[in-house]
Enzyme design. Structure first.
Site, PDB file in Angstrom:
ATOM      1  N   ASP A 138       0.936  -0.897  -0.162  1.00 20.77           N
ATOM      2  CA  ASP A 138       0.082   0.024   0.090  1.00 20.77           C
ATOM      3  C   ASP A 138       0.884   1.270   0.140  1.00 20.77           C
ATOM      4  O   ASP A 138       1.843   1.266   0.823  1.00 20.77           O
ATOM      5  CB  ASP A 138      -1.040   0.030   1.315  1.00 20.77           C
ATOM      6  CG  ASP A 138      -2.086   1.067   1.089  1.00 20.77           C
ATOM      7  OD1 ASP A 138      -3.157   0.483   1.239  1.00 20.77           O
ATOM      8  OD2 ASP A 138      -1.884   2.116   1.146  1.00 20.77           O
ATOM      9  N   ILE A 139       0.581   2.194  -0.738  1.00 21.91           N
ATOM     10  CA  ILE A 139       1.303   3.476  -0.913  1.00 21.91           C
ATOM     11  C   ILE A 139       1.167   4.293   0.491  1.00 21.91           C
ATOM     12  O   ILE A 139       2.100   5.103   0.677  1.00 21.91           O
ATOM     13  CB  ILE A 139       0.752   4.371  -2.347  1.00 21.91           C
ATOM     14  CG1 ILE A 139       1.769   5.016  -2.643  1.00 21.91           C
ATOM     15  CG2 ILE A 139      -0.258   4.973  -1.796  1.00 21.91           C
ATOM     16  CD1 ILE A 139       1.416   5.596  -4.207  1.00 21.91           C
TER      17      ILE A 139
ATOM     18  N   GLU B 241     -12.321   2.896  -1.473  1.00 13.93           N
ATOM     19  CA  GLU B 241     -11.817   4.208  -2.164  1.00 13.93           C
ATOM     20  C   GLU B 241     -11.531   3.762  -3.761  1.00 13.93           C
ATOM     21  O   GLU B 241     -11.738   4.607  -4.505  1.00 13.93           O
ATOM     22  CB  GLU B 241     -10.553   4.495  -1.455  1.00 13.93           C
ATOM     23  CG  GLU B 241      -9.938   5.918  -2.029  1.00 13.93           C
ATOM     24  CD  GLU B 241      -8.572   5.995  -1.002  1.00 13.93           C
ATOM     25  OE1 GLU B 241      -7.325   6.147  -1.973  1.00 13.93           O
ATOM     26  OE2 GLU B 241      -8.527   5.830  -0.140  1.00 13.93           O
ATOM     27  N   VAL B 242     -11.093   2.513  -3.816  1.00 14.93           N
ATOM     28  CA  VAL B 242     -10.576   2.018  -5.138  1.00 14.93           C
ATOM     29  C   VAL B 242     -11.551   0.838  -5.611  1.00 14.93           C
ATOM     30  O   VAL B 242     -11.561  -0.105  -4.845  1.00 14.93           O
ATOM     31  CB  VAL B 242      -9.486   1.525  -5.216  1.00 14.93           C
ATOM     32  CG1 VAL B 242      -8.855   1.091  -6.715  1.00 14.93           C
ATOM     33  CG2 VAL B 242      -8.209   2.750  -4.809  1.00 14.93           C
TER      34      VAL B 242
ATOM     35  N   HIS C 187      -9.925  -5.414  -3.435  1.00 19.47           N
ATOM     36  CA  HIS C 187      -8.737  -5.675  -2.652  1.00 19.47           C
ATOM     37  C   HIS C 187      -8.981  -6.044  -1.515  1.00 19.47           C
ATOM     38  O   HIS C 187      -9.865  -5.700  -0.696  1.00 19.47           O
ATOM     39  CB  HIS C 187      -7.751  -4.463  -2.931  1.00 19.47           C
ATOM     40  CG  HIS C 187      -8.542  -3.238  -2.614  1.00 19.47           C
ATOM     41  ND1 HIS C 187      -9.426  -2.614  -3.312  1.00 19.47           N
ATOM     42  CD2 HIS C 187      -8.335  -2.412  -1.350  1.00 19.47           C
ATOM     43  CE1 HIS C 187      -9.896  -1.455  -2.556  1.00 19.47           C
ATOM     44  NE2 HIS C 187      -9.198  -1.365  -1.420  1.00 19.47           N
TER      45      HIS C 187
HETATM   46  P1  AMP Z   1      -9.816   1.052   0.030  1.00 19.99           P
HETATM   47  O1  AMP Z   1     -10.148   2.364   1.028  1.00 19.99           O
HETATM   48  O2  AMP Z   1     -10.238   0.022   0.757  1.00 19.99           O
HETATM   49  O3  AMP Z   1     -10.290   1.252  -1.185  1.00 19.99           O
HETATM   50  O4  AMP Z   1      -8.177   1.124   0.050  1.00 19.99           O
HETATM   51  C1  AMP Z   1      -7.539   1.694  -1.129  1.00 19.99           C
HETATM   52  C2  AMP Z   1      -6.076   1.706  -0.718  1.00 19.99           C
HETATM   53  O5  AMP Z   1      -5.485   1.833  -1.780  1.00 19.99           O
HETATM   54  C3  AMP Z   1      -5.674   2.700   0.474  1.00 19.99           C
HETATM   55  O6  AMP Z   1      -5.061   2.275   1.573  1.00 19.99           O
HETATM   56  C4  AMP Z   1      -4.416   3.521  -0.585  1.00 19.99           C
HETATM   57  O7  AMP Z   1      -3.357   4.072   0.294  1.00 19.99           O
HETATM   58  C5  AMP Z   1      -4.136   2.590  -1.656  1.00 19.99           C
HETATM   59  N1  AMP Z   1      -3.752   3.144  -2.808  1.00 19.99           N
HETATM   60  C6  AMP Z   1      -4.181   3.929  -3.577  1.00 19.99           C
HETATM   61  N2  AMP Z   1      -3.309   4.223  -4.606  1.00 19.99           N
HETATM   62  C7  AMP Z   1      -2.446   3.446  -4.669  1.00 19.99           C
HETATM   63  C8  AMP Z   1      -1.287   3.237  -5.396  1.00 19.99           C
HETATM   64  N3  AMP Z   1      -1.025   3.625  -6.462  1.00 19.99           N
HETATM   65  N4  AMP Z   1      -0.406   2.005  -5.067  1.00 19.99           N
HETATM   66  C9  AMP Z   1      -0.597   1.290  -3.940  1.00 19.99           C
HETATM   67  N5  AMP Z   1      -1.725   1.567  -2.943  1.00 19.99           N
HETATM   68  C10 AMP Z   1      -2.589   2.592  -3.268  1.00 19.99           C
END
Ligand code: AMP
Length: 125
Positions: A35-36, A104-105, A109
């Site tokens: 995770d970033i 968020e994404v 995941h």
């Molecule tokens: P969620 O809120 O469960 O959708 O988590 C999304 C996660 O993706 C968060 O913990 C972010 O820090 C992580 N994230 C977003 N962009 C990236 C990226 N480019 N590389 C790695 N992790 C990311």
């Protein structure tokens, strides 16, 4: 209602090689990367390569091969990262979905978090 998948999400871009990632494990159907913005000493995101928005979407529509690969990949990562109960410290696995899950994404995941004792499981929004 059918699940809808937006192929412009950041993890889809990672899978297409448009954005770099810190890979931990790659298998036929699964990619795991750090995770970033890590929330713990170990914070790995595990994603299927297929276009699934959430865990329920994946569980309902992925092939047996994808589900087996994804599940076994999680075991391999836990062992590799030293957070497995075989090594005894343990971990937390979270998968957020949709608005109430505060996702968020919009590509499935699971977060694998370890290396420290976690706090309470759920906090009020
Ligand atoms: P969620 O809120 O469960 O959708 O988590 C999304 C996660 O993706 C968060 O913990 C972010 O820090 C992580 N994230 C977003 N962009 C990236 C990226 N480019 N590389 C790695 N992790 C990311």
């Amino acid at each position: 209602m059918p699940y809808s998948y937006d192929d412009q999400n950041i993890f889809a871009k990672i899978l297409r090689g448009e954005i770099p990632n810190d890979t931990v494990l790659e298998t036929d159907h699964t990619l795991a990367f750090r995770d970033i913005e890590p929330q713990a000493p170990v914070h790995v995101l595990v994603i299927p390569k297929g276009p699934y928005v959430s865990y329920d979407h994946f569980a309902a529509e992925a092939s047996d091969a994808e589900i087996i690969d994804y599940t076994r990949a999680i075991a391999k990562i836990c062992a590799q990262e030293g957070i497995s109960l075989d090594d005894n410290p343990g971990f937390r696995m979270i998968s957020n979905a949709g608005a109430h899950g505060v996702q968020e994404v919009p590509h499935l995941h699971v977060h694998l978090l370890g290396g420290r004792r976690m706090g309470r499981m759920v906090q009020p929004a």
